[in-house]
Write an enzyme that holds these catalytic residues in place. Structure first.
Site, PDB file in Angstrom:
ATOM      1  CB  CYS A   1       5.274   2.177   7.668  1.00 34.90           C
ATOM      2  SG  CYS A   1       4.812   3.618   6.420  1.00 34.90           S
ATOM      3  CG  LEU A   2       6.828   1.007   1.681  1.00 32.69           C
ATOM      4  CD1 LEU A   2       5.870   1.567   0.175  1.00 32.69           C
ATOM      5  CD2 LEU A   2       7.387   0.523   1.246  1.00 32.69           C
TER       6      LEU A   2
ATOM      7  CG  HIS B   1       0.136   6.699   5.439  1.00 35.49           C
ATOM      8  ND1 HIS B   1       1.160   6.967   6.341  1.00 35.49           N
ATOM      9  CD2 HIS B   1       0.044   5.571   4.765  1.00 35.49           C
ATOM     10  CE1 HIS B   1       2.119   6.493   6.197  1.00 35.49           C
ATOM     11  NE2 HIS B   1       1.750   5.242   5.602  1.00 35.49           N
TER      12      HIS B   1
ATOM     13  CD  GLN C   1       2.695   5.493   2.457  1.00 34.64           C
ATOM     14  OE1 GLN C   1       2.471   5.545   2.291  1.00 34.64           O
ATOM     15  NE2 GLN C   1       4.139   5.702   3.598  1.00 34.64           N
TER      16      GLN C   1
ATOM     17  N   GLY D   1       0.813  -0.780  -0.049  1.00 33.98           N
ATOM     18  CA  GLY D   1      -0.082  -0.252   0.484  1.00 33.98           C
ATOM     19  C   GLY D   1       0.566   1.402  -0.359  1.00 33.98           C
TER      20      GLY D   1
ATOM     21  CG  HIS E   1      -0.907   1.522   7.294  1.00 32.93           C
ATOM     22  ND1 HIS E   1       0.714   0.826   8.488  1.00 32.93           N
ATOM     23  CD2 HIS E   1       0.290   2.105   6.484  1.00 32.93           C
ATOM     24  CE1 HIS E   1       1.699   0.822   8.114  1.00 32.93           C
ATOM     25  NE2 HIS E   1       1.490   2.493   6.761  1.00 32.93           N
ATOM     26  CD  GLU E   2      -1.293   2.651   2.833  1.00 33.09           C
ATOM     27  OE1 GLU E   2      -0.523   3.865   2.641  1.00 33.09           O
ATOM     28  OE2 GLU E   2      -0.438   1.471   2.613  1.00 33.09           O
TER      29      GLU E   2
END
Ligand code: ZN
Length: 164
Positions: free
Chosen positions: A94-95, A140, A51, A46, A136-137
């Site tokens: 998380c990226l 963000h 991000q 995701g 999670h996304e």
């Protein structure tokens, strides 16, 4: 397609709220394509627009099991319409926060509504890993990171692992 650079915590943009998208322009289409490309390259499941430094309410995800055909999902102006009372704790990476995987308690299932690139309003129930990923996304877009879900002591431990 372009591989976008992914912002890393503690970049302040990651803690800011993103604005609704008012129309699907060529720029939004290109952004969604580039975000999918960037997510697959990372690799991740995701990626949310903040991000990559774009403060608009859009995220992409792909929950197809490894080895199966990709199932990209582009979610514009998503809204969580329902959250299960049952909660579950699952591991999340998380990226934007390379390093530690954190364990976070969230509703086990949700109903998500969103617009696709063609302007259709879609709605789906997600459970398990899909629910974790979508929440999670979604977080963000509101400037909420995994670290924000942790107790102060767990957060301090996780931050110490991330900081150089
Ligand atoms: Zn993330």
């Amino acid at each position: 397609m372009t591989t976008l650079s992914i912002l890393r915590w503690p970049n302040p943009l990651l803690s800011a709220r993103a604005a609704p998208i008012t129309g699907v322009t060529a720029g939004i289409r290109r952004l969604a394509e580039d975000m999918l490309h960037t997510m697959y390259a990372a690799p991740g499941r995701g990626l949310a627009a903040p991000q990559v430094g774009v403060m608009q309410r859009l995220f992409v995800m792909d929950l197809a099991p490894k080895g199966e055909a990709p199932k990209p999902l582009i979610c514009i102006n998503p809204e969580i319409h329902w959250r299960s009372d049952v909660q579950a704790i699952g591991p999340e990476g998380c990226l934007s926060i390379p390093g530690p995987t954190t364990h976070i308690r969230r509703p086990q299932a949700i109903t998500l509504a969103w617009h696709d690139l063609d302007g259709n309003r879609l709605e789906a129930r997600f459970a398990g890993i899909a629910a974790i990923c979508a929440q999670h996304e979604y977080d963000h877009l509101d400037g909420i990171l995994t670290l924000d879900h942790l107790s102060p002591s767990d957060r301090a431990r996780a931050e110490a692992e991330v900081l150089p």
